[in-house]
Design a protein around this motif. Structure first.
Motif, mmCIF file in Angstrom:
data_model
loop_
_atom_site.group_PDB
_atom_site.id
_atom_site.type_symbol
_atom_site.label_atom_id
_atom_site.label_comp_id
_atom_site.label_asym_id
_atom_site.label_seq_id
_atom_site.Cartn_x
_atom_site.Cartn_y
_atom_site.Cartn_z
ATOM 1 N N GLU A 49 4.913 -0.908 3.507
ATOM 2 C CA GLU A 49 3.317 -1.316 3.928
ATOM 3 C C GLU A 49 2.672 -2.303 3.453
ATOM 4 O O GLU A 49 2.514 -2.001 2.651
ATOM 5 C CB GLU A 49 2.530 0.611 4.452
ATOM 6 C CG GLU A 49 1.285 -0.322 4.694
ATOM 7 C CD GLU A 49 0.357 1.192 5.436
ATOM 8 O OE1 GLU A 49 0.803 1.874 6.282
ATOM 9 O OE2 GLU A 49 0.054 1.569 4.536
ATOM 10 N N THR A 67 -6.024 -7.249 4.836
ATOM 11 C CA THR A 67 -6.718 -7.806 4.112
ATOM 12 C C THR A 67 -7.687 -7.693 3.289
ATOM 13 O O THR A 67 -8.932 -6.567 3.062
ATOM 14 C CB THR A 67 -7.617 -7.203 4.964
ATOM 15 O OG1 THR A 67 -7.444 -5.689 5.627
ATOM 16 C CG2 THR A 67 -7.685 -7.765 7.066
ATOM 17 N N ASP A 68 -6.651 -7.292 1.771
ATOM 18 C CA ASP A 68 -7.395 -7.564 1.112
ATOM 19 C C ASP A 68 -8.307 -5.963 0.631
ATOM 20 O O ASP A 68 -9.409 -5.371 -0.064
ATOM 21 C CB ASP A 68 -8.163 -8.499 -0.191
ATOM 22 C CG ASP A 68 -8.494 -8.230 -1.109
ATOM 23 O OD1 ASP A 68 -7.838 -7.401 -1.729
ATOM 24 O OD2 ASP A 68 -9.385 -8.812 -1.653
ATOM 25 N N GLY A 69 -8.080 -4.549 0.826
ATOM 26 C CA GLY A 69 -8.103 -3.584 0.873
ATOM 27 C C GLY A 69 -9.659 -3.030 2.280
ATOM 28 O O GLY A 69 -10.157 -2.203 2.367
ATOM 29 N N ASN A 70 -9.578 -3.858 3.214
ATOM 30 C CA ASN A 70 -10.755 -3.453 3.972
ATOM 31 C C ASN A 70 -9.702 -2.422 5.392
ATOM 32 O O ASN A 70 -10.129 -2.339 6.435
ATOM 33 C CB ASN A 70 -10.796 -4.732 5.133
ATOM 34 C CG ASN A 70 -11.380 -5.075 4.015
ATOM 35 O OD1 ASN A 70 -12.868 -4.410 3.104
ATOM 36 N ND2 ASN A 70 -11.889 -6.637 3.779
ATOM 37 N N GLY A 71 -8.954 -2.201 4.964
ATOM 38 C CA GLY A 71 -7.745 -1.174 6.085
ATOM 39 C C GLY A 71 -6.801 -1.457 6.754
ATOM 40 O O GLY A 71 -6.346 -1.395 7.571
ATOM 41 N N ASP A 72 -6.917 -3.001 7.363
ATOM 42 C CA ASP A 72 -6.080 -3.815 7.754
ATOM 43 C C ASP A 72 -4.415 -3.875 7.452
ATOM 44 O O ASP A 72 -4.184 -4.397 6.076
ATOM 45 C CB ASP A 72 -6.455 -4.815 8.438
ATOM 46 C CG ASP A 72 -7.294 -5.021 8.808
ATOM 47 O OD1 ASP A 72 -7.751 -4.382 9.767
ATOM 48 O OD2 ASP A 72 -8.269 -5.839 9.808
ATOM 49 N N THR A 73 -3.529 -3.065 8.015
ATOM 50 C CA THR A 73 -2.398 -3.191 7.511
ATOM 51 C C THR A 73 -0.848 -2.903 7.818
ATOM 52 O O THR A 73 -1.080 -3.466 9.507
ATOM 53 C CB THR A 73 -1.633 -1.597 6.552
ATOM 54 O OG1 THR A 73 -1.805 -0.786 8.274
ATOM 55 C CG2 THR A 73 -3.031 -1.327 5.768
ATOM 56 N N THR A 92 0.647 -1.290 0.139
ATOM 57 C CA THR A 92 0.011 0.311 -0.146
ATOM 58 C C THR A 92 0.872 1.087 0.430
ATOM 59 O O THR A 92 0.134 2.372 -0.449
ATOM 60 C CB THR A 92 -1.005 0.022 1.621
ATOM 61 O OG1 THR A 92 -0.418 0.095 2.475
ATOM 62 C CG2 THR A 92 -1.943 -0.830 0.508
ATOM 63 N N ASP A 129 -1.012 -4.567 2.969
ATOM 64 C CA ASP A 129 -2.183 -4.281 3.191
ATOM 65 C C ASP A 129 -2.881 -6.123 3.677
ATOM 66 O O ASP A 129 -2.617 -7.069 2.923
ATOM 67 C CB ASP A 129 -3.290 -4.398 1.429
ATOM 68 C CG ASP A 129 -4.853 -5.030 1.859
ATOM 69 O OD1 ASP A 129 -5.344 -4.947 2.523
ATOM 70 O OD2 ASP A 129 -5.476 -4.389 0.621
#
Length: 150
Positions: free
Chosen positions: A27, A31-37, A17, A29
């Motif tokens: 950084e 969760t495939d775009g769900n905000g957890d990095t 990301t 990703d």
């Protein structure tokens, strides 16, 4: 940006990301775009790019296609100076590729293209390409000599 990071410790191959060159961190990703990095140091990951790697506007595949179309126009408008061949001067060639080039007052400039792009170049076909004159990517400016620039 479409870059993948392989995290050795977890054997993950996940999207990047952000890359922080100052702190040497990546950084990723989780969760495939769900905000957890999560962040990893450069030493903890191996970055990879592919044809779908993007700068947010164009992918590498798109940019290489654009380059091929633009070079074909340059060659096709200068048929007396351009050529294509299935073989290098020594008879070798990369599998499924051909070479196309144009001779300018500054010297030759060439590219290799996938055989599927052969028909974009309506130029003379040579049995073997001329011997490579040592040109490098920065010699792209040789093409400016075709229009009296440089």
């Amino acid at each position: 940006m479409k870059i993948k990071a392989y995290v050795d410790r977890y054997k993950w191959n996940i999207p990047v990301t952000q890359i922080d060159f100052k702190n040497k961190e990546v950084e990723v990703d989780l969760t495939d775009g769900n905000g957890d990095t999560s962040n990893f140091t450069f030493d903890e990951v191996r970055l990879s790019v592919s044809g779908d790697t993007s700068d947010g506007y164009h992918t590498f595949d798109e940019l290489y296609y654009h380059r091929m179309v633009l070079f074909s126009i340059t060659c096709n408008q200068n048929k007396d100076l351009a050529w294509k061949s299935m073989k290098h001067h020594d008879g070798t060639m990369y599998e499924n590729y051909f070479i196309v080039g144009i001779s300018t007052p500054e010297g030759d400039y060439t590219y290799h293209y996938d055989i599927r792009d052969w028909n974009y170049f309506s130029v003379k076909e040579l049995e073997k390409a001329p011997k490579w004159d040592g040109h490098k990517p920065e010699d792209i400016t040789r093409l400016l000599a075709l229009v009296g620039e440089k």
